[in-house]
Design an enzyme around this catalytic site. Structure first.
Site, PDB file in Angstrom:
ATOM      1  N   ALA A 194       0.947  -1.392  -0.084  1.00 33.77           N
ATOM      2  CA  ALA A 194      -0.009  -0.042  -0.006  1.00 33.77           C
ATOM      3  C   ALA A 194       0.753   1.167   0.036  1.00 33.77           C
ATOM      4  CB  ALA A 194      -0.843  -0.051   1.237  1.00 33.77           C
ATOM      5  N   ILE A 229       0.970   5.944  -1.149  1.00 32.99           N
ATOM      6  CA  ILE A 229       0.565   6.943  -2.197  1.00 32.99           C
ATOM      7  C   ILE A 229       1.693   7.865  -2.350  1.00 32.99           C
ATOM      8  CG2 ILE A 229      -2.006   6.729  -1.411  1.00 32.99           C
ATOM      9  CD1 ILE A 229      -1.127   9.047   0.778  1.00 32.99           C
ATOM     10  N   GLN A 278      14.440  12.414  -5.540  1.00 34.83           N
ATOM     11  CA  GLN A 278      13.486  12.739  -6.829  1.00 34.83           C
ATOM     12  C   GLN A 278      12.895  14.281  -6.503  1.00 34.83           C
ATOM     13  OE1 GLN A 278      12.758  10.272  -9.240  1.00 34.83           O
ATOM     14  NE2 GLN A 278      11.634  11.596 -10.379  1.00 34.83           N
ATOM     15  N   TYR A 301       7.585  11.571  -0.259  1.00 31.52           N
ATOM     16  CA  TYR A 301       7.529  10.215  -0.600  1.00 31.52           C
ATOM     17  C   TYR A 301       8.811   9.427  -0.322  1.00 31.52           C
ATOM     18  CZ  TYR A 301       6.646   6.436  -4.101  1.00 31.52           C
ATOM     19  OH  TYR A 301       6.471   5.155  -4.553  1.00 31.52           O
ATOM     20  N   GLY A 341      10.963   0.263  -9.845  1.00 27.33           N
ATOM     21  CA  GLY A 341      11.333   1.304 -11.025  1.00 27.33           C
ATOM     22  C   GLY A 341      10.261   1.355 -11.841  1.00 27.33           C
TER      23      GLY A 341
HETATM   24  N1  LIG Z   1       4.327   2.041 -10.233  1.00 29.78           N
HETATM   25  C1  LIG Z   1       5.626   2.250  -9.806  1.00 29.78           C
HETATM   26  O1  LIG Z   1       6.179   2.259 -10.964  1.00 29.78           O
HETATM   27  C2  LIG Z   1       5.994   2.147  -8.569  1.00 29.78           C
HETATM   28  C3  LIG Z   1       7.377   2.780  -8.485  1.00 29.78           C
HETATM   29  C4  LIG Z   1       7.871   2.665  -7.341  1.00 29.78           C
HETATM   30  C5  LIG Z   1       7.148   2.489  -5.941  1.00 29.78           C
HETATM   31  N2  LIG Z   1       5.783   1.996  -6.138  1.00 29.78           N
HETATM   32  C6  LIG Z   1       5.359   1.569  -4.986  1.00 29.78           C
HETATM   33  O2  LIG Z   1       4.725   0.282  -5.057  1.00 29.78           O
HETATM   34  C7  LIG Z   1       3.507   0.208  -4.522  1.00 29.78           C
HETATM   35  C8  LIG Z   1       2.261  -0.150  -5.333  1.00 29.78           C
HETATM   36  O3  LIG Z   1       2.053   1.111  -6.116  1.00 29.78           O
HETATM   37  P1  LIG Z   1       1.281   1.101  -7.347  1.00 29.78           P
HETATM   38  O4  LIG Z   1       1.861   1.791  -8.574  1.00 29.78           O
HETATM   39  O5  LIG Z   1       0.652  -0.354  -7.715  1.00 29.78           O
HETATM   40  O6  LIG Z   1      -0.031   2.159  -6.957  1.00 29.78           O
HETATM   41  P2  LIG Z   1      -1.578   1.779  -6.964  1.00 29.78           P
HETATM   42  O7  LIG Z   1      -2.261   3.034  -6.910  1.00 29.78           O
HETATM   43  O8  LIG Z   1      -1.995   1.063  -8.234  1.00 29.78           O
HETATM   44  O9  LIG Z   1      -2.114   0.824  -5.927  1.00 29.78           O
HETATM   45  C9  LIG Z   1      -1.528   1.280  -4.452  1.00 29.78           C
HETATM   46  C10 LIG Z   1      -2.863   0.541  -3.580  1.00 29.78           C
HETATM   47  O10 LIG Z   1      -2.699   0.873  -2.325  1.00 29.78           O
HETATM   48  C11 LIG Z   1      -3.863   1.138  -1.742  1.00 29.78           C
HETATM   49  N3  LIG Z   1      -3.807   2.048  -0.785  1.00 29.78           N
HETATM   50  C12 LIG Z   1      -3.614   3.532  -0.820  1.00 29.78           C
HETATM   51  N4  LIG Z   1      -3.594   4.042   0.395  1.00 29.78           N
HETATM   52  C13 LIG Z   1      -3.623   2.977   1.284  1.00 29.78           C
HETATM   53  C14 LIG Z   1      -4.085   3.067   2.681  1.00 29.78           C
HETATM   54  N5  LIG Z   1      -4.012   4.231   3.573  1.00 29.78           N
HETATM   55  N6  LIG Z   1      -4.537   1.805   3.171  1.00 29.78           N
HETATM   56  C15 LIG Z   1      -4.840   0.785   2.694  1.00 29.78           C
HETATM   57  N7  LIG Z   1      -4.555   0.677   1.169  1.00 29.78           N
HETATM   58  C16 LIG Z   1      -4.041   1.919   0.627  1.00 29.78           C
HETATM   59  C17 LIG Z   1      -4.821   1.826  -2.981  1.00 29.78           C
HETATM   60  O11 LIG Z   1      -6.078   1.862  -2.638  1.00 29.78           O
HETATM   61  C18 LIG Z   1      -4.230   0.597  -4.273  1.00 29.78           C
HETATM   62  O12 LIG Z   1      -5.053  -0.202  -4.219  1.00 29.78           O
HETATM   63  C19 LIG Z   1       3.354   1.413  -3.751  1.00 29.78           C
HETATM   64  O13 LIG Z   1       3.775   1.537  -2.446  1.00 29.78           O
HETATM   65  C20 LIG Z   1       4.149   2.460  -4.458  1.00 29.78           C
HETATM   66  O14 LIG Z   1       4.569   3.494  -3.743  1.00 29.78           O
HETATM   67  C21 LIG Z   1       5.369   1.967  -7.448  1.00 29.78           C
END
Ligand SMILES: NC(=O)c1ccc[n+]([C@@H]2O[C@H](COP(=O)([O-])OP(=O)(O)OC[C@H]3O[C@@H](n4cnc5c(N)ncnc54)[C@H](O)[C@@H]3O)[C@@H](O)[C@H]2O)c1
Length: 235
Positions: free
Chosen positions: A74, A76, A132, A138, A169
């Site tokens: 999870a 944001i 970043q 974040y 990433g």
């Molecule tokens: N997509 C990328 O390239 C990327 C890069 C670096 C890090 N991340 C990390 O990977 C993880 C997943 O990201 P993603 O890209 O799948 O994002 P996404 O927004 O598709 O999914 C995130 C999920 O977390 C849930 N969430 C948010 N706040 C919450 C809370 N307070 N309690 C419970 N659930 C909560 C949302 O409802 C969502 O289902 C995150 O921690 C993000 O920071 C993603």
């Protein structure tokens, strides 16, 4: 059959991890703000609220047994010039990305110590490799998560519990697509692919594969590690 809890399991990377761990034969429950209606083991939980976590995990234990695998996905993000970032915005980012993990780890620890076996994987971010701009809160939260991972690995190793982090990433998820739409990526996804050594965008399944390994018996000697999965964008 082992039981895993995946936070943020309703979307993107978390969802990919849920699908992979189920395919690997684990029972998997998800904690998410917006849980999937089709998933029988999806709980509506805000990871910043320990009471909500405790209530959901009580039900998970009754239905699926003790929880010995935890993946914290999870998260944001917030793009905001630091001059304009309010303390409330800063706090919410730290609360979800870092304090949320404090709460979930504390909630599952009794199961893992009782089993003398456990696996924790924290999804941090490749932004922690170099920082970043416009993402100070974040990156601070995710860097804290990497530090928490290393410290917990040392503290929990004697209980048979490993703790590792996977900083993704450039993974194709709703989060990344939202950032592209808002023109926050410094170019399109297609342009970024040309700057990525393996010449493709990452998939949730790439992160899930790393998690699948880190929670396996084979990875029992791997703990306190930060395993970048980013197509070579950060080395
Ligand atoms: N997509 C990328 O390239 C990327 C890069 C670096 C890090 N991340 C990390 O990977 C993880 C997943 O990201 P993603 O890209 O799948 O994002 P996404 O927004 O598709 O999914 C995130 C999920 O977390 C849930 N969430 C948010 N706040 C919450 C809370 N307070 N309690 C419970 N659930 C909560 C949302 O409802 C969502 O289902 C995150 O921690 C993000 O920071 C993603």
């Amino acid at each position: 059959m082992k039981t895993a809890v995946v936070t943020g399991g309703a979307s993107g990377i978390g969802l990919g991890i849920v699908e992979r761990l189920r395919a690997d034969g684990l029972n998997v429950a998800t904690l998410d703000l917006n849980p999937s209606a089709e998933d029988d083991f999806a709980y509506q939980v805000d990871v910043t609220k320990p009471d909500e976590i405790a209530e959901a995990l009580t039900d998970v234990r009754t239905k699926l047994g003790p929880i010995t695998v935890l993946v914290n996905a999870a998260g944001i993000e917030k793009y905001r010039r630091f001059h304009n970032l309010t303390f409330e915005e800063w706090q919410r980012i730290i609360d979800v990305n870092l304090h949320g993990v404090f709460h979930t780890v504390q909630a599952v620890l009794p199961d893992m110590t009782a089993a003398n076996w456990g696996r924790i994987v924290n999804i941090s971010s490749s932004s922690t490799h170099s920082g970043q701009p416009f993402m100070a809160a974040y990156v601070a939260a995710k860097s804290g998560l990497n530090g928490l991972t290393k410290s917990l690995a040392l503290e929990l190793g004697p209980y048979g519990i490993t703790v590792n982090a996977v900083p993704p990433g450039f993974i194709d998820t709703p989060m990344l697509r939202r950032s592209e739409e808002k023109q926050l990526l410094g170019g399109t996804i297609e342009e970024h692919i040309q700057r990525t050594p393996v010449r493709r965008v990452g998939r949730p399944a790439d992160i899930a594969a790393a998690c699948s390994f880190l929670i396996s018996e084979d990875a029992g000697y791997i703990t306190g590690q930060i395993l970048g999965v980013n197509g070579g964008r950060n080395t």
